[in-house]
Scaffold this active site. Sequence first.
Site, PDB file in Angstrom:
ATOM      1  N   LYS A  28       0.858  -1.192   0.000  1.00 61.50           N
ATOM      2  CA  LYS A  28       0.000   0.000   0.000  1.00 61.50           C
ATOM      3  C   LYS A  28       0.891   1.237   0.000  1.00 61.50           C
ATOM      4  CE  LYS A  28      -2.264   1.739   3.646  1.00 61.50           C
ATOM      5  NZ  LYS A  28      -2.046   3.224   3.584  1.00 61.50           N
ATOM      6  N   ASP A  55      -3.254   4.221  -2.256  1.00 62.11           N
ATOM      7  CA  ASP A  55      -4.187   4.703  -1.235  1.00 62.11           C
ATOM      8  C   ASP A  55      -4.117   6.226  -1.133  1.00 62.11           C
ATOM      9  OD1 ASP A  55      -5.871   4.895   0.991  1.00 62.11           O
ATOM     10  OD2 ASP A  55      -4.239   4.466   2.396  1.00 62.11           O
ATOM     11  N   LYS A  57      -7.063   8.140  -1.680  1.00 62.86           N
ATOM     12  CA  LYS A  57      -8.385   8.581  -1.203  1.00 62.86           C
ATOM     13  C   LYS A  57      -8.883   9.820  -1.948  1.00 62.86           C
ATOM     14  CE  LYS A  57      -7.453   6.954   3.539  1.00 62.86           C
ATOM     15  NZ  LYS A  57      -5.996   6.662   3.393  1.00 62.86           N
ATOM     16  N   ASP A  60     -12.958  14.842  -4.804  1.00 66.62           N
ATOM     17  CA  ASP A  60     -13.007  16.107  -5.524  1.00 66.62           C
ATOM     18  C   ASP A  60     -14.246  16.072  -6.416  1.00 66.62           C
ATOM     19  OD1 ASP A  60     -12.169  18.570  -6.854  1.00 66.62           O
ATOM     20  OD2 ASP A  60     -10.130  18.064  -6.226  1.00 66.62           O
ATOM     21  N   ASN A  63     -15.265  15.080 -12.373  1.00 68.41           N
ATOM     22  CA  ASN A  63     -14.338  15.071 -13.496  1.00 68.41           C
ATOM     23  C   ASN A  63     -12.893  14.954 -13.036  1.00 68.41           C
ATOM     24  OD1 ASN A  63     -13.912  15.446 -16.461  1.00 68.41           O
ATOM     25  ND2 ASN A  63     -12.786  17.247 -15.755  1.00 68.41           N
ATOM     26  N   THR A 114     -10.624   4.835  10.046  1.00 67.98           N
ATOM     27  CA  THR A 114     -10.552   4.022  11.265  1.00 67.98           C
ATOM     28  C   THR A 114     -10.007   4.809  12.451  1.00 67.98           C
ATOM     29  OG1 THR A 114      -8.406   3.160  10.518  1.00 67.98           O
ATOM     30  CG2 THR A 114     -10.356   1.816  10.077  1.00 67.98           C
ATOM     31  N   GLY A 204       0.574  -2.113   8.886  1.00 65.01           N
ATOM     32  CA  GLY A 204       1.664  -1.194   8.641  1.00 65.01           C
ATOM     33  C   GLY A 204       2.812  -1.358   9.597  1.00 65.01           C
ATOM     34  N   ARG A 205       2.834  -0.509  10.629  1.00 63.89           N
ATOM     35  CA  ARG A 205       3.975  -0.434  11.538  1.00 63.89           C
ATOM     36  C   ARG A 205       4.371  -1.752  12.193  1.00 63.89           C
ATOM     37  NH1 ARG A 205       1.478   5.020  13.963  1.00 63.89           N
ATOM     38  NH2 ARG A 205      -0.308   4.008  12.994  1.00 63.89           N
TER      39      ARG A 205
END
Length: 233
Positions: A28, A55, A57, A60, A63, A114, A204-205
């Site tokens: 990711k 990722d 996100k 907007d 278009n 989250t 992740g970590r």
Amino acid sequence: MIVALDFDDVAAAETLVASLPVGRCRLKVGKELFLRAGPEVVRRWSVAGWDVFLDLKFHDIPNTVAGACRAAADLGVWMVNVHTLGGPAMMEAARAAVDAGGHATLLTGVTILTSHSDADLERIGIAGPVDAAVSRLGGLAVEAGLDGVVCAAREAASMRALGGPGFRRVTPGIRPAGVAAGDQSRVMTPAAALAAGATDLVIGRPITRAVDPPAALASAEAELSGAGDAPGL
């Protein structure tokens, strides 16, 4: 499993990726690494055989988001996401853009982060509680034809009920047993998340900051070994 490369140093991210076995996990790439490394590192990892979840996100006008999703798909990424709070027209434009390019890129929608709690939603002005907001936004993602959602593991079962078994439930906030929650509010262990209905687990970590990342990955795999297989992993 999807390893979240939340790095501020491109060389460190590349070293971590080089230590991991292709095919045992996915990658990711979020905002910070993407801004520091640029699209070419994403393209390079995709060409090398990695499934990359971009990722960013997107949120907007329709278009603009459509153009961004088209560009992401052209990089060869496995998955890209948008914010469901952008609304139906934006998600439908994103769906059409990915499909028009003829790519196999999956398109998912972020529901509620989250890191957010009921109290956070109240302050923002989003009708809650979190579970109700997630269900509402997840329903919009289904209607727009998205391939799945990004949600907390505890919400995976309700998302499966909304979208069916093929609707992906990508779950951040995964923490192996005994690991601190950090800045996440709604966390779950890998085995518990799989049992709850998640299809893709973002870690992740606990892996990227481990002394031995491949060993940490293997440990998470071992935790999952008795939990059965989920569709789409």
